[in-house]
Design a protein around this motif. Structure first.
Motif, PDB file in Angstrom:
ATOM      1  N   GLU A 174       0.827  -1.212   0.000  1.00 21.53           N
ATOM      2  CA  GLU A 174       0.000   0.000   0.000  1.00 21.53           C
ATOM      3  C   GLU A 174       0.862   1.264   0.000  1.00 21.53           C
ATOM      4  N   LEU A 175       2.065   1.185   0.571  1.00 22.32           N
ATOM      5  CA  LEU A 175       2.975   2.328   0.519  1.00 22.32           C
ATOM      6  C   LEU A 175       3.470   2.530  -0.912  1.00 22.32           C
ATOM      7  N   VAL A 176       3.742   1.446  -1.603  1.00 22.32           N
ATOM      8  CA  VAL A 176       4.148   1.527  -3.012  1.00 22.32           C
ATOM      9  C   VAL A 176       3.054   2.229  -3.818  1.00 22.32           C
ATOM     10  N   GLN A 177       1.813   1.833  -3.595  1.00 22.34           N
ATOM     11  CA  GLN A 177       0.698   2.459  -4.310  1.00 22.34           C
ATOM     12  C   GLN A 177       0.565   3.933  -3.944  1.00 22.34           C
ATOM     13  N   PHE A 178       0.784   4.244  -2.680  1.00 20.65           N
ATOM     14  CA  PHE A 178       0.724   5.639  -2.232  1.00 20.65           C
ATOM     15  C   PHE A 178       1.766   6.483  -2.967  1.00 20.65           C
ATOM     16  N   LEU A 179       2.961   5.945  -3.097  1.00 21.05           N
ATOM     17  CA  LEU A 179       4.052   6.682  -3.741  1.00 21.05           C
ATOM     18  C   LEU A 179       3.760   6.984  -5.206  1.00 21.05           C
ATOM     19  N   THR A 180       2.925   6.178  -5.834  1.00 19.31           N
ATOM     20  CA  THR A 180       2.581   6.451  -7.230  1.00 19.31           C
ATOM     21  C   THR A 180       1.627   7.642  -7.334  1.00 19.31           C
ATOM     22  N   ARG A 181       1.099   8.090  -6.197  1.00 16.72           N
ATOM     23  CA  ARG A 181       0.187   9.238  -6.198  1.00 16.72           C
ATOM     24  C   ARG A 181       0.762  10.440  -5.455  1.00 16.72           C
ATOM     25  N   VAL A 182       1.509  10.170  -4.387  1.00 15.65           N
ATOM     26  CA  VAL A 182       2.110  11.248  -3.581  1.00 15.65           C
ATOM     27  C   VAL A 182       3.520  10.843  -3.216  1.00 15.65           C
ATOM     28  N   ASN A 183       4.482  11.699  -3.509  1.00 15.55           N
ATOM     29  CA  ASN A 183       5.885  11.407  -3.214  1.00 15.55           C
ATOM     30  C   ASN A 183       6.484  12.594  -2.471  1.00 15.55           C
ATOM     31  N   GLY A 184       6.258  12.620  -1.168  1.00 17.33           N
ATOM     32  CA  GLY A 184       6.713  13.728  -0.326  1.00 17.33           C
ATOM     33  C   GLY A 184       5.525  14.487   0.239  1.00 17.33           C
ATOM     34  N   ILE A 185       5.533  14.691   1.555  1.00 20.51           N
ATOM     35  CA  ILE A 185       4.439  15.398   2.235  1.00 20.51           C
ATOM     36  C   ILE A 185       5.034  16.550   3.034  1.00 20.51           C
ATOM     37  N   HIS A 186       4.630  17.777   2.689  1.00 17.25           N
ATOM     38  CA  HIS A 186       5.155  18.976   3.343  1.00 17.25           C
ATOM     39  C   HIS A 186       3.967  19.840   3.769  1.00 17.25           C
ATOM     40  N   LEU A 187       3.407  19.538   4.942  1.00 21.15           N
ATOM     41  CA  LEU A 187       2.251  20.283   5.431  1.00 21.15           C
ATOM     42  C   LEU A 187       2.730  21.572   6.089  1.00 21.15           C
ATOM     43  N   TRP A 188       2.071  22.672   5.743  1.00 17.73           N
ATOM     44  CA  TRP A 188       2.459  24.018   6.181  1.00 17.73           C
ATOM     45  C   TRP A 188       3.873  24.341   5.702  1.00 17.73           C
ATOM     46  N   ALA A 189       4.105  24.084   4.430  1.00 18.25           N
ATOM     47  CA  ALA A 189       5.399  24.379   3.818  1.00 18.25           C
ATOM     48  C   ALA A 189       5.542  25.871   3.548  1.00 18.25           C
ATOM     49  N   ASP A 190       6.757  26.373   3.684  1.00 17.42           N
ATOM     50  CA  ASP A 190       7.098  27.724   3.250  1.00 17.42           C
ATOM     51  C   ASP A 190       7.075  27.691   1.721  1.00 17.42           C
ATOM     52  N   MET A 191       6.220  28.497   1.123  1.00 18.50           N
ATOM     53  CA  MET A 191       6.063  28.448  -0.325  1.00 18.50           C
ATOM     54  C   MET A 191       7.328  28.855  -1.076  1.00 18.50           C
ATOM     55  N   ALA A 192       8.240  29.554  -0.398  1.00 17.14           N
ATOM     56  CA  ALA A 192       9.490  29.945  -1.053  1.00 17.14           C
ATOM     57  C   ALA A 192      10.406  28.750  -1.273  1.00 17.14           C
ATOM     58  N   THR A 193      10.270  27.724  -0.436  1.00 17.58           N
ATOM     59  CA  THR A 193      11.146  26.558  -0.522  1.00 17.58           C
ATOM     60  C   THR A 193      10.392  25.255  -0.792  1.00 17.58           C
ATOM     61  N   SER A 194       9.072  25.291  -0.615  1.00 15.13           N
ATOM     62  CA  SER A 194       8.219  24.096  -0.723  1.00 15.13           C
ATOM     63  C   SER A 194       8.570  23.045   0.332  1.00 15.13           C
ATOM     64  N   ARG A 195       9.204  23.487   1.402  1.00 13.84           N
ATOM     65  CA  ARG A 195       9.543  22.583   2.512  1.00 13.84           C
ATOM     66  C   ARG A 195       8.932  23.123   3.796  1.00 13.84           C
ATOM     67  N   ALA A 196       8.566  22.207   4.665  1.00 15.22           N
ATOM     68  CA  ALA A 196       8.006  22.566   5.966  1.00 15.22           C
ATOM     69  C   ALA A 196       9.102  22.507   7.018  1.00 15.22           C
ATOM     70  N   TYR A 197       8.733  22.817   8.268  1.00 15.10           N
ATOM     71  CA  TYR A 197       9.696  22.685   9.369  1.00 15.10           C
ATOM     72  C   TYR A 197      10.119  21.227   9.500  1.00 15.10           C
ATOM     73  N   PHE A 198       9.165  20.320   9.310  1.00 18.60           N
ATOM     74  CA  PHE A 198       9.485  18.909   9.159  1.00 18.60           C
ATOM     75  C   PHE A 198       8.468  18.291   8.214  1.00 18.60           C
ATOM     76  N   GLY A 199       8.884  17.249   7.520  1.00 20.12           N
ATOM     77  CA  GLY A 199       7.999  16.646   6.540  1.00 20.12           C
ATOM     78  C   GLY A 199       8.502  15.286   6.092  1.00 20.12           C
ATOM     79  N   VAL A 200       7.721  14.645   5.255  1.00 20.05           N
ATOM     80  CA  VAL A 200       8.094  13.338   4.705  1.00 20.05           C
ATOM     81  C   VAL A 200       8.846  13.571   3.398  1.00 20.05           C
ATOM     82  N   LEU A 201      10.015  13.004   3.312  1.00 22.05           N
ATOM     83  CA  LEU A 201      10.864  13.160   2.134  1.00 22.05           C
ATOM     84  C   LEU A 201      10.332  12.367   0.946  1.00 22.05           C
ATOM     85  N   PRO A 202      10.710  12.764  -0.271  1.00 21.36           N
ATOM     86  CA  PRO A 202      10.405  11.919  -1.431  1.00 21.36           C
ATOM     87  C   PRO A 202      11.242  10.646  -1.379  1.00 21.36           C
ATOM     88  N   LEU A 203      10.762   9.620  -2.031  1.00 25.54           N
ATOM     89  CA  LEU A 203      11.381   8.291  -1.998  1.00 25.54           C
ATOM     90  C   LEU A 203      12.885   8.326  -2.225  1.00 25.54           C
TER      91      LEU A 203
END
Length: 201
Positions: free
Chosen positions: A87-116
């Protein structure tokens, strides 16, 4: 939370604009910083060559575009010690990296899930020595700006764990399914919401 619910959740959040007063270094301080010599934070803050400026920050949820299944399978072939749950493999085919409340200048959050492509074996991270015995099948999935917490997938048990380096022997259970992980992650990142500061525009 399902993958579809995550996608809707992210899309529904309009950017939040926050004005902050920040210290901007002048030419002399920039020259000192460019030398690359270690500098205490107290020294940096006490340096006279800086000025206060009002700066606008924009925050929103950023989800990485999914990767083709064959790329995930190639990664799996190159990392045979880390068997990814289906199911994680299937998830990665739709979302690869999760950055909630990301700074739009960098597209990174204070902490987040990295891309594969940025996931690491736990034996290769700087804090690996904190394990009582060498970690086997432990995959680090996240980043954290101050290095306090990390999301780890125990691929042997198919269990997600949230490690606090200040209390390393008692990681939080972040679930054993992608759905449970997403529920955990949305709750864990709620305090990053810049509107909690009370000065959002």
């Amino acid at each position: 939370m399902t993958v579809d619910e995550l996608l809707k959740f992210a899309a529904a959040q309009a950017p939040v604009i926050v004005q902050r007063t920040v210290h901007v270094p002048g030419s002399q301080l920039r020259a000192v910083l460019a030398e690359g010599k270690p500098m205490l934070l107290t020294e940096l803050m006490a340096h006279p060559d800086k000025q206060l400026e009002s700066k606008e920050f924009r925050y929103a949820h950023v989800l990485g575009r999914g990767v083709p299944l064959d790329e995930v399978q190639l990664w799996q072939t190159e990392h045979p010690c880390h068997s990814l749950p289906g199911e994680l493999v299937q998830f990665l085919t739709r979302v690869n990296g999760i950055h909630l409340w990301a700074d739009m200048a960098t597209s990174r959050a204070y902490f987040g899930v990295l891309p594969l492509q940025d996931w690491q074996d736990a034996t290769d991270v700087g804090w690996a020595a904190m394990y009582q015995s060498p970690p086997v099948g432990q995959l680090v999935l996240s980043y954290h700006d101050n290095g306090d917490n990390f999301l780890v997938l125990d691929t042997r048990r198919q269990k997600y764990l949230w490690y606090d380096l200040q209390d390393f022997d008692s990681p939080k259970d972040a679930g054993s399914t992608v759905r449970e992980l997403l529920d955990f992650w949305v709750k864990e990142t709620a305090w990053l919401d810049p509107r909690r500061e009370g000065d959002a525009g």
